[in-house]
Design a protein around this motif. Structure first.
Motif, PDB file in Angstrom:
ATOM      1  N   ALA A  43       0.833  -1.207   0.000  1.00 11.28           N
ATOM      2  CA  ALA A  43       0.000   0.000   0.000  1.00 11.28           C
ATOM      3  C   ALA A  43       0.866   1.254   0.000  1.00 11.28           C
ATOM      4  O   ALA A  43       0.566   2.230  -0.705  1.00 11.28           O
ATOM      5  CB  ALA A  43      -0.928  -0.011   1.208  1.00 11.28           C
ATOM      6  N   ALA A  44       1.939   1.258   0.782  1.00  7.95           N
ATOM      7  CA  ALA A  44       2.816   2.428   0.844  1.00  7.95           C
ATOM      8  C   ALA A  44       3.462   2.693  -0.517  1.00  7.95           C
ATOM      9  O   ALA A  44       3.543   3.840  -0.961  1.00  7.95           O
ATOM     10  CB  ALA A  44       3.891   2.216   1.906  1.00  7.95           C
ATOM     11  N   VAL A  45       3.915   1.621  -1.179  1.00  8.59           N
ATOM     12  CA  VAL A  45       4.528   1.776  -2.491  1.00  8.59           C
ATOM     13  C   VAL A  45       3.511   2.292  -3.502  1.00  8.59           C
ATOM     14  O   VAL A  45       3.786   3.207  -4.294  1.00  8.59           O
ATOM     15  CB  VAL A  45       5.138   0.442  -2.962  1.00  8.59           C
ATOM     16  N   ALA A  46       2.304   1.725  -3.470  1.00 11.12           N
ATOM     17  CA  ALA A  46       1.273   2.142  -4.417  1.00 11.12           C
ATOM     18  C   ALA A  46       0.835   3.579  -4.176  1.00 11.12           C
ATOM     19  O   ALA A  46       0.648   4.354  -5.125  1.00 11.12           O
ATOM     20  CB  ALA A  46       0.074   1.199  -4.325  1.00 11.12           C
ATOM     21  N   ASP A  47       0.664   3.958  -2.919  1.00 18.54           N
ATOM     22  CA  ASP A  47       0.190   5.309  -2.615  1.00 18.54           C
ATOM     23  C   ASP A  47       1.235   6.368  -2.955  1.00 18.54           C
ATOM     24  O   ASP A  47       0.885   7.470  -3.403  1.00 18.54           O
ATOM     25  CB  ASP A  47      -0.193   5.414  -1.143  1.00 18.54           C
ATOM     26  N   SER A  48       2.498   6.063  -2.715  1.00 22.21           N
ATOM     27  CA  SER A  48       3.542   7.043  -3.043  1.00 22.21           C
ATOM     28  C   SER A  48       3.774   7.131  -4.545  1.00 22.21           C
ATOM     29  O   SER A  48       4.143   8.182  -5.068  1.00 22.21           O
ATOM     30  CB  SER A  48       4.852   6.684  -2.339  1.00 22.21           C
ATOM     31  N   ALA A  49       3.576   5.990  -5.247  1.00 25.96           N
ATOM     32  CA  ALA A  49       3.655   5.908  -6.713  1.00 25.96           C
ATOM     33  C   ALA A  49       5.042   6.207  -7.272  1.00 25.96           C
ATOM     34  O   ALA A  49       5.197   6.371  -8.481  1.00 25.96           O
ATOM     35  CB  ALA A  49       2.624   6.828  -7.361  1.00 25.96           C
ATOM     36  N   GLY A  50       6.060   6.268  -6.405  1.00 23.46           N
ATOM     37  CA  GLY A  50       7.395   6.605  -6.878  1.00 23.46           C
ATOM     38  C   GLY A  50       7.953   5.652  -7.912  1.00 23.46           C
ATOM     39  O   GLY A  50       8.657   6.060  -8.839  1.00 23.46           O
ATOM     40  N   ILE A  51       7.638   4.356  -7.764  1.00 21.92           N
ATOM     41  CA  ILE A  51       8.195   3.406  -8.733  1.00 21.92           C
ATOM     42  C   ILE A  51       7.575   3.584 -10.115  1.00 21.92           C
ATOM     43  O   ILE A  51       8.154   3.144 -11.110  1.00 21.92           O
ATOM     44  CB  ILE A  51       8.033   1.943  -8.271  1.00 21.92           C
ATOM     45  N   ALA A 183      -0.361  -4.977  -5.276  1.00 23.93           N
ATOM     46  CA  ALA A 183       0.908  -5.661  -5.050  1.00 23.93           C
ATOM     47  C   ALA A 183       1.359  -6.386  -6.304  1.00 23.93           C
ATOM     48  O   ALA A 183       2.533  -6.339  -6.687  1.00 23.93           O
ATOM     49  CB  ALA A 183       0.774  -6.643  -3.887  1.00 23.93           C
ATOM     50  N   HIS A 184       0.430  -7.057  -6.959  1.00 23.27           N
ATOM     51  CA  HIS A 184       0.725  -7.785  -8.192  1.00 23.27           C
ATOM     52  C   HIS A 184       1.283  -6.827  -9.247  1.00 23.27           C
ATOM     53  O   HIS A 184       2.289  -7.115  -9.907  1.00 23.27           O
ATOM     54  CB  HIS A 184      -0.564  -8.452  -8.691  1.00 23.27           C
ATOM     55  N   ARG A 185       0.627  -5.688  -9.385  1.00 22.71           N
ATOM     56  CA  ARG A 185       1.102  -4.708 -10.367  1.00 22.71           C
ATOM     57  C   ARG A 185       2.514  -4.243 -10.041  1.00 22.71           C
ATOM     58  O   ARG A 185       3.376  -4.148 -10.917  1.00 22.71           O
ATOM     59  CB  ARG A 185       0.154  -3.507 -10.398  1.00 22.71           C
ATOM     60  N   GLY A 186       2.770  -3.947  -8.747  1.00 25.76           N
ATOM     61  CA  GLY A 186       4.083  -3.467  -8.350  1.00 25.76           C
ATOM     62  C   GLY A 186       5.177  -4.492  -8.589  1.00 25.76           C
ATOM     63  O   GLY A 186       6.255  -4.162  -9.093  1.00 25.76           O
ATOM     64  N   MET A 187       4.921  -5.746  -8.213  1.00 30.28           N
ATOM     65  CA  MET A 187       5.920  -6.792  -8.402  1.00 30.28           C
ATOM     66  C   MET A 187       6.290  -6.943  -9.869  1.00 30.28           C
ATOM     67  O   MET A 187       7.472  -7.015 -10.231  1.00 30.28           O
ATOM     68  CB  MET A 187       5.401  -8.120  -7.845  1.00 30.28           C
ATOM     69  N   HIS A 188       5.287  -7.007 -10.723  1.00 33.50           N
ATOM     70  CA  HIS A 188       5.557  -7.225 -12.149  1.00 33.50           C
ATOM     71  C   HIS A 188       6.178  -5.992 -12.791  1.00 33.50           C
ATOM     72  O   HIS A 188       6.982  -6.120 -13.724  1.00 33.50           O
ATOM     73  CB  HIS A 188       4.271  -7.656 -12.854  1.00 33.50           C
ATOM     74  N   TYR A 189       5.844  -4.821 -12.285  1.00 30.27           N
ATOM     75  CA  TYR A 189       6.457  -3.593 -12.797  1.00 30.27           C
ATOM     76  C   TYR A 189       7.948  -3.564 -12.476  1.00 30.27           C
ATOM     77  O   TYR A 189       8.772  -3.157 -13.300  1.00 30.27           O
ATOM     78  CB  TYR A 189       5.752  -2.390 -12.174  1.00 30.27           C
ATOM     79  N   LEU A 190       8.309  -3.992 -11.274  1.00 28.20           N
ATOM     80  CA  LEU A 190       9.709  -3.987 -10.872  1.00 28.20           C
ATOM     81  C   LEU A 190      10.510  -5.082 -11.561  1.00 28.20           C
ATOM     82  O   LEU A 190      11.722  -4.938 -11.771  1.00 28.20           O
ATOM     83  CB  LEU A 190       9.809  -4.131  -9.356  1.00 28.20           C
ATOM     84  N   LEU A 191       9.859  -6.173 -11.904  1.00 28.55           N
ATOM     85  CA  LEU A 191      10.557  -7.242 -12.623  1.00 28.55           C
ATOM     86  C   LEU A 191      10.814  -6.870 -14.075  1.00 28.55           C
ATOM     87  O   LEU A 191      11.860  -7.217 -14.635  1.00 28.55           O
ATOM     88  CB  LEU A 191       9.743  -8.538 -12.556  1.00 28.55           C
ATOM     89  N   ARG A 192       9.880  -6.172 -14.673  1.00 27.02           N
ATOM     90  CA  ARG A 192      10.029  -5.770 -16.079  1.00 27.02           C
ATOM     91  C   ARG A 192       9.583  -4.325 -16.203  1.00 27.02           C
ATOM     92  O   ARG A 192       8.502  -4.030 -16.702  1.00 27.02           O
ATOM     93  CB  ARG A 192       9.221  -6.703 -16.988  1.00 27.02           C
ATOM     94  N   THR A 193      10.438  -3.450 -15.738  1.00 22.43           N
ATOM     95  CA  THR A 193      10.108  -2.029 -15.719  1.00 22.43           C
ATOM     96  C   THR A 193       9.933  -1.513 -17.142  1.00 22.43           C
ATOM     97  O   THR A 193      10.842  -1.651 -17.964  1.00 22.43           O
ATOM     98  CB  THR A 193      11.207  -1.235 -15.001  1.00 22.43           C
ATOM     99  N   PRO A 194       8.792  -0.926 -17.465  1.00 19.23           N
ATOM    100  CA  PRO A 194       8.567  -0.451 -18.832  1.00 19.23           C
ATOM    101  C   PRO A 194       9.488   0.716 -19.198  1.00 19.23           C
ATOM    102  O   PRO A 194       9.898   1.495 -18.329  1.00 19.23           O
ATOM    103  CB  PRO A 194       7.098   0.013 -18.818  1.00 19.23           C
ATOM    104  N   TYR A 195       9.770   0.817 -20.459  1.00 15.11           N
ATOM    105  CA  TYR A 195      10.494   1.989 -20.963  1.00 15.11           C
ATOM    106  C   TYR A 195       9.514   3.151 -21.031  1.00 15.11           C
ATOM    107  O   TYR A 195       8.437   3.026 -21.611  1.00 15.11           O
ATOM    108  CB  TYR A 195      11.082   1.721 -22.348  1.00 15.11           C
ATOM    109  N   ARG A 196       9.856   4.249 -20.387  1.00 12.41           N
ATOM    110  CA  ARG A 196       8.980   5.409 -20.376  1.00 12.41           C
ATOM    111  C   ARG A 196       9.439   6.407 -21.429  1.00 12.41           C
ATOM    112  O   ARG A 196      10.609   6.761 -21.485  1.00 12.41           O
ATOM    113  CB  ARG A 196       8.969   6.058 -18.988  1.00 12.41           C
TER     114      ARG A 196
END
Length: 301
Positions: A43-51, A183-196
């Motif tokens: 929740a903290a990671v999602a709310d801060s949205a830094g990743i 949590a699922h979104r965060g884990m998969h985002y960190l494993l394969r971080t999209p090119y922005r």
């Protein structure tokens, strides 16, 4: 920056050996994925949205913190810890599944971050690097991890100090571990971080490096985490990938490491560069966190 002392562990320590190895990158990716199995931290990671808004900076500063505590002089490590606790103090809110209030500085959450970080880096060192530490080195590694935990809000009595206690800790906390949509979104985002778009060469480097490491990271997870995290067949791919990862680790000299990190994680590269500098410190001794906090110790720039 002039190094003041050998820090908390020193040149002969297993902590320096493990945390300065190329496998620490994989271990770090593993630890930030595992962080999401704690619902409050997810929740903290999602709310801060830094990743999501600036993944490179978020990941770079987090890994630089861990490497600083492991290898830098004591005053530098204490300064990094105090800054991070101030940042975490702002990370509070409501965990949406339980309805509980969360705080990133809560001792239970900080202990999960600490144990998964130190365990993941050691596990990946064993899987993809030189292999297991000696029995004496491993005992010392876990004792040293207890020292590092003093820089977080963990309750000292709760910090595991051996492999057996780490296993007991994981068994004790497993009933409260879970996943969620965020949590699922965060884990998969960190494993394969999209090119922005607009992130240029640095963004491409982060996206590429995360994807290169992801199969090895997933293969290192327990089977139940693979299932709960929704990683599917990626674990089997990771096991097949293991010889290639070991070969890449063997080829990753300090110069190669600095080149890779310089394009992706510059703050971490700066910490590693200072660590690799052969210039002896002003005081060639190790210190305790309490000694490093003493008013007489200052970082000389």
């Amino acid at each position: 920056m002039t190094r003041q002392d050998w820090g908390f562990f020193g040149p002969d320590s297993p902590t320096w050996k493990v945390w300065a190895a190329p496998t620490a990158l994989i271990g770090f990716q593993r630890s930030v994925v595992l962080e999401h199995f704690d619902l409050d931290l997810a929740a903290a990671v999602a709310d801060s949205a830094g990743i999501y808004t600036d993944p490179r900076t978020r990941l770079d500063h987090t890994l630089a913190y861990f490497l600083t505590v492991a290898t830098a002089d004591g005053a530098t490590a204490i300064a990094a810890s105090e800054h991070l606790q101030k940042v975490h103090a702002r990370a509070t809110g409501i965990e949406p599944i339980s309805g509980r209030r969360y705080s990133a500085n809560a001792p239970e959450s900080q202990l999960w971050i600490h144990v998964t970080g130190w365990h993941s880096v050691l596990k990946c060192y064993e899987l993809y690097g030189p292999g297991p530490l000696t029995a004496d080195e491993e005992r010392r590694y876990w004792r040293e991890s207890v020292v590092a935990a003093e820089l977080q809000t963990c309750r000292p009595a709760d910090v595991p100090s051996s492999r057996e206690q780490v296993r007991e800790y994981f068994a004790a906390v497993r009933p409260r571990l879970a996943s969620s949509e965020r949590a699922h979104r965060g884990m998969h985002y960190l494993l394969r971080t999209p090119y922005r778009r607009g992130s240029g060469r640095t963004g491409a480097a982060v996206a590429g490096l995360s994807r290169l490491m992801a199969p090895a990271t997933i293969a290192s997870l327990p089977a139940w985490m693979g299932e709960v995290g929704g990683f599917g067949r990626a674990a089997a791919l990771g096991r097949a990938y293991r010889p290639a990862v070991r070969a890449a680790v063997r080829a990753a000299t300090p110069r190669v490491m600095l080149a890779v990190l310089g394009d992706t994680l510059p703050a971490t590269a700066a910490v590693l560069r200072r660590h690799l500098d052969p210039t002896p410190p002003v005081r060639p001794v190790t210190v305790t966190p309490d000694e490093a906090r003493a008013p007489g110790l200052r970082v000389t720039r």
